[in-house]
Motif scaffolding. Sequence first.
Motif, PDB file in Angstrom:
ATOM      1  N   THR A  83       0.668  -1.305   0.030  1.00  0.00           N
ATOM      2  CA  THR A  83      -0.126  -0.115   0.109  1.00  0.00           C
ATOM      3  C   THR A  83       0.924   1.190  -0.048  1.00  0.00           C
ATOM      4  OG1 THR A  83      -0.161  -0.035   2.537  1.00  0.00           O
ATOM      5  CG2 THR A  83      -1.633  -1.363   1.116  1.00  0.00           C
ATOM      6  N   LYS A  84       1.977   1.287   0.232  1.00  0.00           N
ATOM      7  CA  LYS A  84       2.855   2.435   0.550  1.00  0.00           C
ATOM      8  C   LYS A  84       4.480   2.163   0.380  1.00  0.00           C
ATOM      9  CE  LYS A  84       2.862   2.316   5.615  1.00  0.00           C
ATOM     10  NZ  LYS A  84       4.094   1.484   5.935  1.00  0.00           N
ATOM     11  N   THR A  90       1.670   2.912  -3.002  1.00  0.00           N
ATOM     12  CA  THR A  90       1.926   1.891  -3.877  1.00  0.00           C
ATOM     13  C   THR A  90       0.634   1.472  -4.252  1.00  0.00           C
ATOM     14  OG1 THR A  90       2.233   0.147  -2.239  1.00  0.00           O
ATOM     15  CG2 THR A  90       4.384   1.593  -3.007  1.00  0.00           C
ATOM     16  N   GLY A  91       0.520  -0.082  -4.414  1.00  0.00           N
ATOM     17  CA  GLY A  91      -0.736  -0.680  -4.650  1.00  0.00           C
ATOM     18  C   GLY A  91      -0.881  -1.422  -6.175  1.00  0.00           C
ATOM     19  N   ARG A  92      -1.646  -2.231  -5.975  1.00  0.00           N
ATOM     20  CA  ARG A  92      -1.799  -3.079  -7.301  1.00  0.00           C
ATOM     21  C   ARG A  92      -2.440  -2.458  -8.481  1.00  0.00           C
ATOM     22  NH1 ARG A  92      -2.752  -8.642  -7.939  1.00  0.00           N
ATOM     23  NH2 ARG A  92      -2.559  -9.142  -5.770  1.00  0.00           N
ATOM     24  N   GLU A  93      -2.988  -1.201  -8.093  1.00  0.00           N
ATOM     25  CA  GLU A  93      -3.764  -0.439  -9.247  1.00  0.00           C
ATOM     26  C   GLU A  93      -2.600   0.481 -10.073  1.00  0.00           C
ATOM     27  OE1 GLU A  93      -3.618   2.310  -5.989  1.00  0.00           O
ATOM     28  OE2 GLU A  93      -4.033   0.135  -6.324  1.00  0.00           O
ATOM     29  N   ARG A  94      -1.529   0.475  -9.388  1.00  0.00           N
ATOM     30  CA  ARG A  94      -0.508   1.558 -10.268  1.00  0.00           C
ATOM     31  C   ARG A  94       0.343   0.881 -10.961  1.00  0.00           C
ATOM     32  NH1 ARG A  94      -0.844   6.134  -6.942  1.00  0.00           N
ATOM     33  NH2 ARG A  94       1.238   6.941  -7.556  1.00  0.00           N
ATOM     34  N   SER A  95       0.794   1.538 -12.274  1.00  0.00           N
ATOM     35  CA  SER A  95       1.896   1.002 -13.221  1.00  0.00           C
ATOM     36  C   SER A  95       3.078   0.906 -12.616  1.00  0.00           C
ATOM     37  CB  SER A  95       1.789   1.894 -14.326  1.00  0.00           C
ATOM     38  OG  SER A  95       2.446   3.076 -14.021  1.00  0.00           O
TER      39      SER A  95
END
Length: 319
Positions: A14-15, A37-42
């Motif tokens: 997440t971060k 951060t996160g799963r949805e980010r490139s």
Amino acid sequence: MSELFAIALDIGGTKVEAALVDGHGAVLAGSRHRAPTGRERSAEQLADSVRTVLDGVLALIGPDAAVSPASVLGVGIGAAGPVNLAEARVSPLNMPVWDDYPLSALVADIVHPVVPGIPVTLRLDGLCITLAEHWVGAASGHDNVLGMIVSTGVGGGLILGGRTVPGPTGNAGHVGHLEVGGHEDACPCGGSGCLEAVASGPRTVAWANGQGWVGDTGEQLAAAVAAGDPVALRAVERSGRAIGRAIASAASLVDLDVVAIGGGFSHVSPLLFEHARAAVAERATFGYVTRLQIVPSALSGEGPLIGAAALIHRAEMVG
């Protein structure tokens, strides 16, 4: 300022956070920076988050800045796994766009223009947490330690005989993917009944939802446990016993003095620890298993950063 520092970088699902940490395990005031951060980010967005937090730290380093470049010993990186130590790459399950990503090279490219040539050391985040607990936390004074994080996922790391045990690829101690008996919950790693799939915060909440409890978060589940909700109580028992079974299996294999558990979901209720201890106690024939202590982390939210810094400040321990 004569103190010696490590640049600490902690990368999770997440971060990402970075800070300067001194040789006593203290985070320098004003040096801590965070980005999402996160799963949805490139992949490039994740890299930009790393740049953002490191740029915040590097702004404090320079001939006329708060910290002299000569007093910075290195960069320690704790990253969600799996990791590939031989090539200094990461493939975090919760950020699949970073499959086999050259993280250490990225960090070196950012840091070396300001602090030339300092070492960049990458290890699994669970191993860093274990180093932090051994250095200034709940496992201080013990040399055979399993550190655990129970949160969105379940991670861990090992210190045996006073040295870290990363294994040949860097992924030893990944206790979240031990399979615990009596469960078939599917896990993203491809297994079923893995500790992470059973006992992580989101999976415990999901199980409670399936039993009729209405709520969305670990914090709400904690409140329900405190209020005596029977489903919430069963959910924490299920999670705690799974944690205890995994710990007992690990201790049977490698012989441990202490298991230190941190992470957001570890705070759901003291009952989590009671159920874990009860599950370990069932191995009554194996005194070397039941002798171990299961204790909550003694560190604050700075623990992952302290652990990443320990890769530099406690380099003699790092295998």
